[in-house]
Design a protein around this motif. Structure first.
Motif, mmCIF file in Angstrom:
data_model
loop_
_atom_site.group_PDB
_atom_site.id
_atom_site.type_symbol
_atom_site.label_atom_id
_atom_site.label_comp_id
_atom_site.label_asym_id
_atom_site.label_seq_id
_atom_site.Cartn_x
_atom_site.Cartn_y
_atom_site.Cartn_z
ATOM 1 N N UNK A 121 35.951 41.819 26.648
ATOM 2 C CA UNK A 121 35.391 43.104 26.217
ATOM 3 C C UNK A 121 36.070 44.278 26.898
ATOM 4 N N UNK A 122 36.319 44.175 28.193
ATOM 5 C CA UNK A 122 36.986 45.242 28.932
ATOM 6 C C UNK A 122 38.387 45.481 28.384
ATOM 7 N N UNK A 123 39.118 44.403 28.127
ATOM 8 C CA UNK A 123 40.482 44.526 27.616
ATOM 9 C C UNK A 123 40.495 45.107 26.207
ATOM 10 N N UNK A 124 39.580 44.647 25.372
ATOM 11 C CA UNK A 124 39.496 45.180 23.999
ATOM 12 C C UNK A 124 39.138 46.662 24.010
ATOM 13 N N UNK A 125 38.271 47.072 24.945
ATOM 14 C CA UNK A 125 37.892 48.484 25.028
ATOM 15 C C UNK A 125 39.077 49.358 25.438
ATOM 16 N N UNK A 126 40.101 48.761 26.039
ATOM 17 C CA UNK A 126 41.325 49.483 26.405
ATOM 18 C C UNK A 126 42.347 49.459 25.267
ATOM 19 N N UNK A 127 41.958 48.900 24.115
ATOM 20 C CA UNK A 127 42.840 48.889 22.950
ATOM 21 C C UNK A 127 43.811 47.728 22.903
ATOM 22 N N UNK A 128 43.589 46.730 23.729
ATOM 23 C CA UNK A 128 44.481 45.567 23.749
ATOM 24 C C UNK A 128 44.024 44.519 22.747
ATOM 25 N N UNK A 129 44.971 43.727 22.259
ATOM 26 C CA UNK A 129 44.654 42.621 21.356
ATOM 27 C C UNK A 129 44.345 41.390 22.204
ATOM 28 N N UNK A 130 43.155 40.837 22.012
ATOM 29 C CA UNK A 130 42.715 39.684 22.781
ATOM 30 C C UNK A 130 42.381 38.553 21.820
ATOM 31 N N UNK A 131 42.944 37.384 22.068
ATOM 32 C CA UNK A 131 42.615 36.211 21.258
ATOM 33 C C UNK A 131 42.385 35.040 22.195
ATOM 34 N N UNK A 132 41.697 34.046 21.688
ATOM 35 C CA UNK A 132 41.412 32.844 22.486
ATOM 36 C C UNK A 132 42.401 31.743 22.113
ATOM 37 N N UNK A 133 42.754 30.944 23.112
ATOM 38 C CA UNK A 133 43.642 29.812 22.877
ATOM 39 C C UNK A 133 43.288 28.715 23.876
ATOM 40 N N UNK A 134 43.805 27.544 23.632
ATOM 41 C CA UNK A 134 43.612 26.418 24.543
ATOM 42 C C UNK A 134 44.993 25.824 24.789
ATOM 43 N N UNK A 135 45.465 25.968 26.020
ATOM 44 C CA UNK A 135 46.789 25.466 26.364
ATOM 45 C C UNK A 135 46.887 25.321 27.874
ATOM 46 N N UNK A 136 47.944 24.662 28.366
ATOM 47 C CA UNK A 136 48.135 24.568 29.810
ATOM 48 C C UNK A 136 48.275 25.964 30.412
ATOM 49 N N UNK A 137 47.782 26.135 31.637
ATOM 50 C CA UNK A 137 47.747 27.433 32.312
ATOM 51 C C UNK A 137 48.498 27.321 33.631
ATOM 52 N N UNK A 138 49.481 28.199 33.827
ATOM 53 C CA UNK A 138 50.270 28.210 35.063
ATOM 54 C C UNK A 138 50.259 29.628 35.630
ATOM 55 N N UNK A 139 49.163 30.003 36.295
ATOM 56 C CA UNK A 139 49.069 31.367 36.822
ATOM 57 C C UNK A 139 50.036 31.611 37.971
ATOM 58 N N UNK A 140 50.336 32.883 38.199
ATOM 59 C CA UNK A 140 51.149 33.287 39.345
ATOM 60 C C UNK A 140 50.448 32.793 40.608
ATOM 61 N N UNK A 141 51.222 32.369 41.582
ATOM 62 C CA UNK A 141 50.625 31.830 42.798
ATOM 63 C C UNK A 141 50.164 32.910 43.765
ATOM 64 N N UNK A 142 50.652 34.118 43.617
ATOM 65 C CA UNK A 142 50.233 35.195 44.498
ATOM 66 C C UNK A 142 51.236 35.452 45.604
ATOM 67 N N UNK A 143 51.157 36.645 46.160
ATOM 68 C CA UNK A 143 52.134 37.092 47.154
ATOM 69 C C UNK A 143 52.107 36.271 48.426
ATOM 70 N N UNK A 144 50.955 35.714 48.786
ATOM 71 C CA UNK A 144 50.834 35.013 50.056
ATOM 72 C C UNK A 144 50.670 33.508 49.896
ATOM 73 N N UNK A 145 51.017 32.975 48.743
ATOM 74 C CA UNK A 145 50.790 31.556 48.450
ATOM 75 C C UNK A 145 51.494 30.630 49.433
ATOM 76 N N UNK A 146 52.696 30.961 49.855
ATOM 77 C CA UNK A 146 53.439 30.087 50.754
ATOM 78 C C UNK A 146 53.291 30.499 52.203
ATOM 79 N N UNK A 147 52.500 31.509 52.472
ATOM 80 C CA UNK A 147 52.324 32.033 53.829
ATOM 81 C C UNK A 147 51.296 31.194 54.588
ATOM 82 N N UNK A 148 51.566 30.957 55.851
ATOM 83 C CA UNK A 148 50.582 30.247 56.673
ATOM 84 C C UNK A 148 50.386 30.976 57.988
ATOM 85 N N UNK A 149 49.232 30.819 58.575
ATOM 86 C CA UNK A 149 48.906 31.434 59.852
ATOM 87 C C UNK A 149 48.940 30.382 60.948
ATOM 88 N N UNK A 150 50.075 29.923 61.297
ATOM 89 C CA UNK A 150 50.061 28.885 62.320
ATOM 90 C C UNK A 150 51.344 28.517 62.836
#
Length: 150
Positions: A121-150
């Protein structure tokens, strides 16, 4: 069918040898390195892996003896596909979703994210086209994904 639970304790090198089993996992499941799972053919496995980062599709796991090889696959999951009229609109959508700590898979002309009606709903209210799908998902790991504190 063999009812013995396979205990997977380590990652193995991809040396060209074929994995005997395939383990489809969602993006969230690939971040949890302990617990019971089921292979594509129905064999039960128990993950007891060291905490060395999330699993990725194509990763290979094995038991203590190295006698079983299991390949990780990305399981299909319910997603939202977001498309925009311009690259700037898509970038703005990614910015707003990032502020909400939403997992995103980024592409040149679309974003993929877990299916969520409030976000749709938020995305559609910004005028974006939103559709649903079912497929494998590979999200970005993030800036600190490989970072460790040790």
């Amino acid at each position: 069918m063999n009812d013995t639970v396979i205990v997977l304790v380590q990652r193995c090198e991809r040396d060209g040898a074929m994995a005997g089993l395939r383990l489809p996992l969602t993006a969230d499941e690939r971040t949890v390195l302990r617990g019971r799972r089921q292979t594509a053919c129905g064999r039960e496995v128990l993950l007891q892996l060291p905490r060395h980062g999330a699993l990725k599709p194509g990763d290979c796991l094995t038991d203590q003896a190295g006698s079983v090889r299991v390949e990780i696959a990305a399981a299909p999951e319910a997603l939202l596909r977001v498309e925009a009229g311009s690259a700037l609109e898509l970038l703005q959508a990614a910015y707003h979703l990032g502020n909400r700590h939403v997992a995103l898979e980024l592409h040149e002309r679309q974003l993929l994210l877990p299916d969520d009606s409030v976000l749709a709903g938020m995305l559609e209210s910004r005028g974006l086209r939103v559709s649903r799908c079912c497929q494998p998902f590979a999200p970005e790991s993030g800036a600190y994904a490989e970072h460790s504190h040790g």
